[in-house]
Design an enzyme around this catalytic site. Structure first.
Site, PDB file in Angstrom:
ATOM      1  CB  ILE A 106      -0.985   0.029   1.194  1.00  0.00           C
ATOM      2  CG1 ILE A 106      -0.246  -0.083   2.537  1.00  0.00           C
ATOM      3  CG2 ILE A 106      -2.021  -1.071   1.071  1.00  0.00           C
ATOM      4  CD1 ILE A 106      -1.171  -0.025   3.745  1.00  0.00           C
ATOM      5  CG  ASP A 107      -0.137   4.245  -2.641  1.00  0.00           C
ATOM      6  OD1 ASP A 107       0.515   3.405  -3.286  1.00  0.00           O
ATOM      7  OD2 ASP A 107      -1.196   4.754  -3.052  1.00  0.00           O
TER       8      ASP A 107
END
Length: 312
Positions: free
Chosen positions: A144-145
């Site tokens: 995930i970012d």
């Protein structure tokens, strides 16, 4: 076909490459070397690719008689240092961990960010991680970012990694996100089915494009409406880079606080997008038991929602 030489470069070797006529130079070298297109573009821009002894642009169309040379860098030994960084571990057994990544933490090392990542923390906590993704991304099944918080599953061995990656590829791993987006969504739910690829105008961004892209599907449901904003639950059917952020921006409802795809004006002074990986479900790689986990959004997410309620 000759091999070009350049003594001034501290690189391993010039490789002669034969390409198909009319194919772009960067596309040809990406396929021939097995590296990324961004890496090849950098090589071209730095003059480390020669066509008939001359530099060319990435979009140069190869001709049948062309002689192409690329000077590849010497491989360097990479070491990821274990670091004593606090981890919120939701679940752990002999095969895997489920962690709640905080907003602002990068998942794995990359050029410019070699410390302070989730991988650095994982290596300190647990030296036994799967090696499928190499030294830089041990155990990392999905990402995930940096400024997205929430749940990730990490594999401790290769067998578990293969099993979990298979579920991800076959869309059997369920991932639900919470987000606040700009605009008031009128419909209670919706589906965004639009392919995602590299933005042709900005290589640092992804975009909905219909060439050189991959299928991407996001389902969403409205959870709460505010004046000018909506809190949603988003479910990923696919897992493309920046998928929720790109899809919501595509329908003109970008994620609140998104510095890349949203408006520059930041009314709440947020440090990143209001996006949280809330729920993660998968079949355990050993035995097939259904495992489901949830984690509450971080303080900044909750405070943003409270402020929007006050303004409504």
């Amino acid at each position: 076909m000759s091999i070009f030489e350049e003594e001034d470069f501290a690189y391993e070797q010039w490789l002669a490459v034969e390409g198909k006529p009319e194919v772009r130079l960067d596309v040809c070298l990406t396929e021939k070397t097995g590296t990324s297109r961004s890496f090849i573009r950098n090589m071209i821009e730095e003059g480390r690719v020669l066509v008939n002894g001359e530099t060319k642009k990435a979009n140069y169309r190869i001709r049948a008689e062309d002689k192409i040379g690329i000077n590849l860098p010497k491989p360097r030994e990479l070491k990821v240092v274990p670091q004593q960084i606090p981890l919120e571990i939701i679940y752990e057994d002999d095969d895997l961990l489920v962690v709640n990544k905080p907003q602002g933490m990068v998942v794995h090392p990359a050029p410019g960010v070699w410390e302070g990542t989730l991988v650095n923390a994982l290596l300190y906590h647990c030296r036994d991680l799967s090696g499928i993704n190499g030294i830089i991304r041990p155990g990392i099944v999905h990402r995930i970012d940096k400024d997205t918080s929430g749940l990730l599953v990490v594999a401790k061995n290769d067998e578990s990694h293969n099993q979990l990656a298979g579920q991800l590829k076959e869309h059997k791993m369920q991932r639900k996100y919470l987000a606040v987006v700009h605009g008031v969504l009128s419909e209670p739910s919706g589906t965004i089915d639009a392919p995602i690829g590299r933005d042709p105008k900005d290589r640092k961004k992804m975009a909905v494009v219909f060439k050189h892209s991959r299928p991407a599907v996001t389902h969403y449901e409205v959870e709460e409406r505010f004046i000018g904003y909506t809190k949603i639950k988003a479910v990923l059917e696919t897992g493309r880079t920046h998928q929720i952020r790109v899809h919501m921006a595509y329908i003109r409802n970008p994620v609140l606080g998104d510095p890349l795809y949203g408006p520059k004006k930041n009314i709440l002074g947020l440090t990143g997008q209001v996006l949280h990986a809330h729920t993660l479900a998968f079949l355990h790689p050993r035995g097939g038991k259904l495992m489901e986990f949830s984690a509450d959004p971080p303080r900044e997410f909750l405070e943003a929602v409270d402020k929007l309620r006050e303004l409504t």
